[in-house]
Motif scaffolding. Structure first.
Motif, PDB file in Angstrom:
ATOM      1  N   UNK A  26       0.842  -1.197   0.000  1.00  9.07           N
ATOM      2  CA  UNK A  26       0.000   0.000   0.000  1.00  9.07           C
ATOM      3  C   UNK A  26       0.877   1.247   0.000  1.00  9.07           C
ATOM      4  N   UNK A  27       0.434   2.264  -0.710  1.00  7.36           N
ATOM      5  CA  UNK A  27       1.241   3.484  -0.816  1.00  7.36           C
ATOM      6  C   UNK A  27       0.794   4.575   0.137  1.00  7.36           C
ATOM      7  N   UNK A  28      -0.349   4.424   0.768  1.00  9.38           N
ATOM      8  CA  UNK A  28      -0.799   5.455   1.685  1.00  9.38           C
ATOM      9  C   UNK A  28      -2.208   5.205   2.174  1.00  9.38           C
ATOM     10  N   UNK A  29      -2.710   6.163   2.935  1.00  8.19           N
ATOM     11  CA  UNK A  29      -4.079   6.140   3.454  1.00  8.19           C
ATOM     12  C   UNK A  29      -4.650   7.541   3.272  1.00  8.19           C
ATOM     13  N   UNK A  30      -5.916   7.629   2.908  1.00  3.32           N
ATOM     14  CA  UNK A  30      -6.567   8.928   2.762  1.00  3.32           C
ATOM     15  C   UNK A  30      -7.647   9.091   3.826  1.00  3.32           C
ATOM     16  N   UNK A  31      -7.834  10.321   4.260  1.00  3.39           N
ATOM     17  CA  UNK A  31      -8.911  10.694   5.169  1.00  3.39           C
ATOM     18  C   UNK A  31      -9.747  11.741   4.453  1.00  3.39           C
ATOM     19  N   UNK A  32     -11.002  11.426   4.172  1.00  2.00           N
ATOM     20  CA  UNK A  32     -11.862  12.294   3.364  1.00  2.00           C
ATOM     21  C   UNK A  32     -11.183  12.640   2.043  1.00  2.00           C
ATOM     22  N   UNK A  33     -10.611  11.627   1.413  1.00  2.00           N
ATOM     23  CA  UNK A  33      -9.968  11.690   0.093  1.00  2.00           C
ATOM     24  C   UNK A  33      -8.641  12.462   0.104  1.00  2.00           C
ATOM     25  N   UNK A  34      -8.179  12.913   1.265  1.00  2.00           N
ATOM     26  CA  UNK A  34      -6.917  13.654   1.363  1.00  2.00           C
ATOM     27  C   UNK A  34      -5.828  12.702   1.846  1.00  2.00           C
ATOM     28  N   UNK A  77      -3.990  17.547  10.813  1.00  2.00           N
ATOM     29  CA  UNK A  77      -4.915  18.234  11.713  1.00  2.00           C
ATOM     30  C   UNK A  77      -6.317  18.277  11.132  1.00  2.00           C
ATOM     31  N   UNK A  78      -7.295  18.156  12.034  1.00  2.00           N
ATOM     32  CA  UNK A  78      -8.700  18.271  11.654  1.00  2.00           C
ATOM     33  C   UNK A  78      -9.478  18.671  12.900  1.00  2.00           C
ATOM     34  N   UNK A  79     -10.666  19.276  12.742  1.00  4.99           N
ATOM     35  CA  UNK A  79     -11.420  19.709  13.920  1.00  4.99           C
ATOM     36  C   UNK A  79     -11.998  18.530  14.698  1.00  4.99           C
ATOM     37  N   UNK A  80     -11.953  18.635  16.028  1.00  8.58           N
ATOM     38  CA  UNK A  80     -12.567  17.579  16.823  1.00  8.58           C
ATOM     39  C   UNK A  80     -14.083  17.716  16.781  1.00  8.58           C
ATOM     40  N   UNK A  81     -14.760  16.651  17.148  1.00  8.22           N
ATOM     41  CA  UNK A  81     -16.224  16.629  17.114  1.00  8.22           C
ATOM     42  C   UNK A  81     -16.772  17.334  18.351  1.00  8.22           C
ATOM     43  N   UNK A  82     -17.756  18.195  18.165  1.00  7.04           N
ATOM     44  CA  UNK A  82     -18.258  19.022  19.267  1.00  7.04           C
ATOM     45  C   UNK A  82     -19.604  18.563  19.806  1.00  7.04           C
ATOM     46  N   UNK A 116      -7.503   2.910   2.051  1.00  7.49           N
ATOM     47  CA  UNK A 116      -6.127   2.503   1.807  1.00  7.49           C
ATOM     48  C   UNK A 116      -5.845   2.626   0.322  1.00  7.49           C
ATOM     49  N   UNK A 117      -4.729   3.275  -0.009  1.00  8.36           N
ATOM     50  CA  UNK A 117      -4.299   3.392  -1.397  1.00  8.36           C
ATOM     51  C   UNK A 117      -3.350   2.242  -1.723  1.00  8.36           C
TER      52      UNK A 117
END
Length: 318
Positions: free
Chosen positions: A192-200, A209-214, A228-229
């Motif tokens: 595998x070459x990487x992992x994406x979170x929300x396509x990023x 970094x991403x905002x925590x859930x409120x 997984x890519x």
């Protein structure tokens, strides 16, 4: 689903790719990183020729809140051959004959993340390839041979001991990996070459970094897509999957996910099916966390012929 690594905890053998029953509000025990864990064992050559050497390494994690007793990684130096159906019980009987009971085995084991083994030249092979097992442990103390529990011959005969006290599953995990012995067959680890979170794509050299859930309930948090890519070249033909001259299947490839906080929708996802190739919509969902902080995300990708790949990422919920 057959995995190259099985974890033995409290005398139960659990395949790391299987979903376990839930325990806790945020995630089940399969993805939970709150104790001493071995998440994977990888060999540089899952198929080994007689007389060759192979190097294995452990992906371990110490999720304990109290780390006053450090976690150690130990390897048994013995290779166990041809256990029945790939189960370790036959090996346990062999190992019990090699080690003294109720003694510190520190001088009889190798400590560290890696271990190089020499496959005996007389490890003859046939069809199917001969099966071998290697064993490792994560332990916040030292290893002792205590014997399998009375009435439970399949229970792990080793214990993790500190100052005369046997430690529990928070501080001890025992694991094995299957190695195949073959003169001509090979297998490459998945790539595998990487992992994406929300396509990023997640960076490997810095936290993402991403905002925590409120919201109050983590189940009401927005679902972030994890994927997984991995290229098609990771899926190889399984030469042992069919009769001589018959149709052969391809490998099955799947990924197991682990997080230190937050909630995963699935603990494992099949990426490639043995008959149909790449699966569609192979995405996991991650929710939370509900408080700011650092998050460890670990992905272990397996094929069904003991191939393994590790990926680790740092997330930062702000």
């Amino acid at each position: 689903m057959r995995s190259g690594l099985r974890i033995i905890r409290n005398a139960l053998a659990l395949c790391v790719a299987l979903v376990a029953s839930s325990c806790g509000d945020e995630f089940g025990p399969g993805s939970r990183l709150s104790t001493v864990r071995i998440l994977g064992i990888r060999s540089d050559t899952p198929y080994v020729r007689p007389g060759a050497t192979f190097t294995t390494d452990i992906l371990a994690y110490d999720g304990r809140a109290d780390r006053s007793r450090p976690m150690h990684l130990y390897w048994l130096e013995d290779i166990c051959f041809s256990p029945t159906d790939g189960k370790p019980e036959d090996c346990y009987r062999q190992l019990e004959a090699k080690y003294p009971r109720n003694e510190d085995l520190s001088s009889r084991v190798t400590e560290g993340k890696q271990m190089t083994f020499a496959m005996p030249a007389d490890a003859s092979t046939g069809s199917p390839p001969r099966l071998a097992l290697v064993f490792a442990a994560a332990c916040a103390g030292h290893l002792e041979l205590v014997g399998s529990a009375e009435g439970y011959p399949s229970s792990v005969p080793f214990a993790c001991v500190d100052q005369g006290r046997r430690l529990d599953a928070n501080d001890f995990v025992f694991a094995f990996m299957r190695i195949y012995v073959s003169n001509d067959l090979t297998n490459a680890n998945p790539t595998p070459s990487g992992v994406t979170l929300d396509r990023v794509p997640l960076p490997i050299d810095r936290p993402f970094s991403f905002p925590h859930c409120t919201v109050q309930s983590i189940d009401d948090c927005p679902a972030r897509k994890l994927a997984v890519t991995i290229g098609d070249e990771s899926q190889e033909v399984d030469p042992t999957s069919g009769p001589p001259g018959g149709e052969l299947l391809q490998e099955q490839i799947w990924s197991s996910f682990f997080v230190s906080s937050g909630k995963l929708e699935s603990e494992s996802l099949i990426l490639f099916d043995a008959r149909h190739g790449r699966t569609s919509h192979a995405e996991n969902e991650y929710r939370g966390p509900t408080v700011p902080g650092d998050v460890d995300l670990i992905v272990v990708t397996h094929d069904n012929r003991s191939g393994v790949a590790f990926q680790s990422f740092k997330l930062k919920a702000e």
